[in-house]
Design an enzyme around this catalytic site. Structure first.
Site, PDB file in Angstrom:
ATOM      1  CG  ASP A  14      -2.143   0.837   1.113  1.00  0.00           C
ATOM      2  OD1 ASP A  14      -2.093   1.847   0.403  1.00  0.00           O
ATOM      3  OD2 ASP A  14      -3.163   0.510   1.749  1.00  0.00           O
ATOM      4  CG  HIS A 205      -6.392  -1.139   5.453  1.00  0.00           C
ATOM      5  ND1 HIS A 205      -5.302  -1.885   5.038  1.00  0.00           N
ATOM      6  CD2 HIS A 205      -6.416  -0.066   4.608  1.00  0.00           C
ATOM      7  CE1 HIS A 205      -4.708  -1.297   4.020  1.00  0.00           C
ATOM      8  NE2 HIS A 205      -5.375  -0.185   3.729  1.00  0.00           N
ATOM      9  CG  HIS A 207      -5.666   4.775   3.778  1.00  0.00           C
ATOM     10  ND1 HIS A 207      -4.514   4.896   3.053  1.00  0.00           N
ATOM     11  CD2 HIS A 207      -6.100   3.507   3.577  1.00  0.00           C
ATOM     12  CE1 HIS A 207      -4.268   3.760   2.413  1.00  0.00           C
ATOM     13  NE2 HIS A 207      -5.220   2.884   2.716  1.00  0.00           N
ATOM     14  CB  CYS A 238      -6.113   3.303  -3.279  1.00  0.00           C
ATOM     15  SG  CYS A 238      -6.734   2.475  -4.752  1.00  0.00           S
TER      16      CYS A 238
HETATM   17  P1  HMG Z   1      -8.742  -5.025 -16.832  1.00  0.00           P
HETATM   18  O1  HMG Z   1      -8.070  -4.066 -17.762  1.00  0.00           O
HETATM   19  O2  HMG Z   1     -10.218  -5.003 -16.737  1.00  0.00           O
HETATM   20  O3  HMG Z   1      -8.223  -6.529 -17.037  1.00  0.00           O
HETATM   21  O4  HMG Z   1      -8.125  -4.778 -15.382  1.00  0.00           O
HETATM   22  P2  HMG Z   1      -8.223  -7.538 -18.177  1.00  0.00           P
HETATM   23  O5  HMG Z   1      -8.475  -8.876 -17.579  1.00  0.00           O
HETATM   24  O6  HMG Z   1      -9.077  -7.057 -19.333  1.00  0.00           O
HETATM   25  O7  HMG Z   1      -6.690  -7.491 -18.650  1.00  0.00           O
HETATM   26  C1  HMG Z   1      -6.113  -6.349 -19.249  1.00  0.00           C
HETATM   27  C2  HMG Z   1      -4.598  -6.546 -19.353  1.00  0.00           C
HETATM   28  O8  HMG Z   1      -4.039  -6.678 -18.039  1.00  0.00           O
HETATM   29  C3  HMG Z   1      -4.215  -7.814 -20.098  1.00  0.00           C
HETATM   30  O9  HMG Z   1      -2.970  -7.562 -20.727  1.00  0.00           O
HETATM   31  C4  HMG Z   1      -4.005  -8.812 -18.985  1.00  0.00           C
HETATM   32  O10 HMG Z   1      -3.114  -9.843 -19.357  1.00  0.00           O
HETATM   33  C5  HMG Z   1      -3.381  -7.949 -17.906  1.00  0.00           C
HETATM   34  P3  HMG Z   1      -2.880  -7.162 -22.284  1.00  0.00           P
HETATM   35  O11 HMG Z   1      -3.537  -8.306 -22.988  1.00  0.00           O
HETATM   36  O12 HMG Z   1      -3.637  -5.865 -22.428  1.00  0.00           O
HETATM   37  O13 HMG Z   1      -1.421  -7.034 -22.492  1.00  0.00           O
HETATM   38  N1  HMG Z   1      -3.610  -8.466 -16.556  1.00  0.00           N
HETATM   39  C6  HMG Z   1      -2.631  -8.736 -15.676  1.00  0.00           C
HETATM   40  N2  HMG Z   1      -1.293  -8.628 -15.775  1.00  0.00           N
HETATM   41  C7  HMG Z   1      -0.583  -9.006 -14.711  1.00  0.00           C
HETATM   42  N3  HMG Z   1      -1.135  -9.456 -13.551  1.00  0.00           N
HETATM   43  C8  HMG Z   1      -2.464  -9.568 -13.430  1.00  0.00           C
HETATM   44  C9  HMG Z   1      -3.266  -9.202 -14.529  1.00  0.00           C
HETATM   45  N4  HMG Z   1      -4.595  -9.215 -14.736  1.00  0.00           N
HETATM   46  C10 HMG Z   1      -4.791  -8.767 -15.983  1.00  0.00           C
HETATM   47  N5  HMG Z   1      -2.990 -10.007 -12.282  1.00  0.00           N
HETATM   48  C11 HMG Z   1      -7.455  -5.597 -13.226  1.00  0.00           C
HETATM   49  C12 HMG Z   1      -8.565  -5.533 -14.270  1.00  0.00           C
HETATM   50  C13 HMG Z   1      -8.053  -6.144 -11.957  1.00  0.00           C
HETATM   51  C14 HMG Z   1      -6.353  -6.501 -13.744  1.00  0.00           C
HETATM   52  C15 HMG Z   1      -6.892  -4.150 -13.015  1.00  0.00           C
HETATM   53  O14 HMG Z   1      -7.968  -3.295 -12.796  1.00  0.00           O
HETATM   54  C16 HMG Z   1      -5.939  -4.050 -11.881  1.00  0.00           C
HETATM   55  O15 HMG Z   1      -4.863  -4.638 -11.898  1.00  0.00           O
HETATM   56  N6  HMG Z   1      -6.301  -3.239 -10.809  1.00  0.00           N
HETATM   57  C17 HMG Z   1      -5.491  -3.124  -9.645  1.00  0.00           C
HETATM   58  C18 HMG Z   1      -5.734  -1.792  -8.977  1.00  0.00           C
HETATM   59  C19 HMG Z   1      -4.936  -1.727  -7.696  1.00  0.00           C
HETATM   60  O16 HMG Z   1      -3.966  -2.447  -7.500  1.00  0.00           O
HETATM   61  N7  HMG Z   1      -5.367  -0.838  -6.751  1.00  0.00           N
HETATM   62  C20 HMG Z   1      -4.703  -0.697  -5.495  1.00  0.00           C
HETATM   63  C21 HMG Z   1      -4.894  -1.856  -4.573  1.00  0.00           C
HETATM   64  S1  HMG Z   1      -6.443  -1.811  -3.684  1.00  0.00           S
HETATM   65  C22 HMG Z   1      -6.139  -0.758  -2.332  1.00  0.00           C
HETATM   66  O17 HMG Z   1      -5.129  -0.105  -2.288  1.00  0.00           O
HETATM   67  C23 HMG Z   1      -7.116  -0.730  -1.202  1.00  0.00           C
HETATM   68  C24 HMG Z   1      -6.599  -1.475   0.051  1.00  0.00           C
HETATM   69  O18 HMG Z   1      -5.368  -0.943   0.506  1.00  0.00           O
HETATM   70  C25 HMG Z   1      -7.649  -1.370   1.179  1.00  0.00           C
HETATM   71  C26 HMG Z   1      -8.155   0.060   1.399  1.00  0.00           C
HETATM   72  O19 HMG Z   1      -7.335   0.940   1.729  1.00  0.00           O
HETATM   73  O20 HMG Z   1      -9.354   0.236   1.242  1.00  0.00           O
HETATM   74  C27 HMG Z   1      -6.380  -2.969  -0.261  1.00  0.00           C
HETATM   75 MG    MG Z   2      -5.162   0.833   1.751  1.00  0.00          MG
END
Ligand code: HMG
Ligand code: MG
Length: 297
Positions: A14, A205, A207, A238
């Site tokens: 994070d 959790h 912030h 985030c």
């Molecule tokens: P999408 O674009 O809808 O996914 O994203 P897709 O399935 O259509 O795939 C698009 C491309 O991404 C493809 O590649 C996939 O292969 C690739 P391309 O064909 O275009 O070259 N792909 C991946 N590559 C590597 N690893 C993977 C993966 N999945 C797909 N796992 C997706 C959907 C979920 C992947 C995207 O939206 C994403 O990665 N989001 C992550 C956002 C994020 O990390 N946010 C921060 C974390 S959450 C947070 O901080 C909150 C928390 O702390 C708690 C709080 O504070 O509330 C936890």
């Molecule tokens: Mg967080």
């Protein structure tokens, strides 16, 4: 000494996912190792999300493979889908975390899926994890408010937390993603969830965007929570939650807990030194008040 409170350090994930300056993998590895050496029982190491969405953590595999893992310490990693799970397993991850939200609008911005759709994506992850003996943690974001939809009904938080628990997540971390909650609301939210998910399976959790995080944690400790997420030096945020700033600082959480007679198992001096080192790498003032105070001491 009162009961042990378990701290889940989320700084390497994070904390770094929203940083402009991308740290080299070697420094991320050193950060994770120093946090484990300081006594933290769980260090969330990185996340196997799409590198297009979070370029800061594109080196997840290199980082995870490079960690000298300390026996007894958990190193969970975020996975949004089966692709992420497989990448994590390929480098030996033994615990993963899936993440969704109580707000439909935030979920669409963060993972390009609605709540139910995101949970559908987790089903194969949970099935594989069960077969592989991998532990799965579940996050619910926006439990006290959403940057896009505003208020989030408590019933939605309860429904999503219960569903993740029913699906086999051993722990549900309740995230105040944009640091908007205040103590009475935080406690009421926790108690509503605890009516359907046992308290020992819940974590909080917070912030610290509005300076409420420690007060919120205290209110939740009084309600019985035993696991608290935090990030060294108060890093975090985030990228898909506008206005969200750092997590509550681990140094400040340890200082408060130890001062209340809780045993955290964490060496505060070692943690402060690590936080100071990280702040200098990032070129910023620490987000930990305890760290700033010990600096001037
Ligand atoms: P999408 O674009 O809808 O996914 O994203 P897709 O399935 O259509 O795939 C698009 C491309 O991404 C493809 O590649 C996939 O292969 C690739 P391309 O064909 O275009 O070259 N792909 C991946 N590559 C590597 N690893 C993977 C993966 N999945 C797909 N796992 C997706 C959907 C979920 C992947 C995207 O939206 C994403 O990665 N989001 C992550 C956002 C994020 O990390 N946010 C921060 C974390 S959450 C947070 O901080 C909150 C928390 O702390 C708690 C709080 O504070 O509330 C936890
Ligand atoms: Mg967080």
């Amino acid at each position: 000494m009162t009961a042990r409170v378990r701290i889940v350090e989320v700084g390497p994930r994070d904390g770094l996912q929203n940083e402009k300056a991308i740290l080299p993998a070697a420094q991320k590895i050193e950060l994770i190792e120093r946090l484990a050496d300081a006594g933290l029982p769980a260090v969330e190491a990185t996340s196997f999300v799409s590198p297009k969405w979070v370029p800061q953590l594109a080196d997840a595999a290199e980082v995870f493979a490079g960690i000298r893992r300390k026996p007894g310490v958990a190193y969970p990693v975020l996975v949004p889908n089966l692709q992420g799970y497989e990448r994590a397993r390929a480098v030996g991850a033994e615990e993963v975390a899936v993440f969704t939200a109580a707000s439909e609008a935030f979920n669409r911005k963060n993972i390009n899926a609605g709540i139910d759709e995101s949970i559908e994506r987790f089903l194969p992850v949970l099935a594989r994890a069960r077969a592989d003996g991998v532990k799965v943690r579940g996050y619910v974001s926006t439990v006290l408010g959403c940057p896009y939809q505003g208020d989030v009904p408590l019933a939605d938080v309860v429904r999503v937390a219960r569903r993740l628990h029913d699906l086999g997540c051993y722990e549900i971390s309740l995230g105040d993603t944009i640091g908007i909650g205040t103590p009475a609301k935080a406690r009421a939210m926790l108690e509503a969830v605890a009516a359907v998910v046992p308290m020992p399976a819940l974590a909080v959790h917070f912030h610290d965007t509005r300076g409420q995080a420690l007060a919120n944690i205290l209110a939740c400790l009084e309600a019985g929570v035993q696991t608290v997420d935090s990030a060294v030096s108060g890093t975090g945020g985030c990228p898909y939650a506008p206005g969200a700033s750092g997590n509550v600082a681990t140094e400040d959480v340890v200082y408060m807990l130890e001062g209340m007679g809780h045993d955290t198992g964490v060496d505060l001096d070692a943690l402060v030194a690590t936080g100071r080192w990280l702040s200098s790498l990032l070129g910023r003032t620490s987000g930990s008040r305890v760290n700033l105070a010990s600096k001037s001491a």
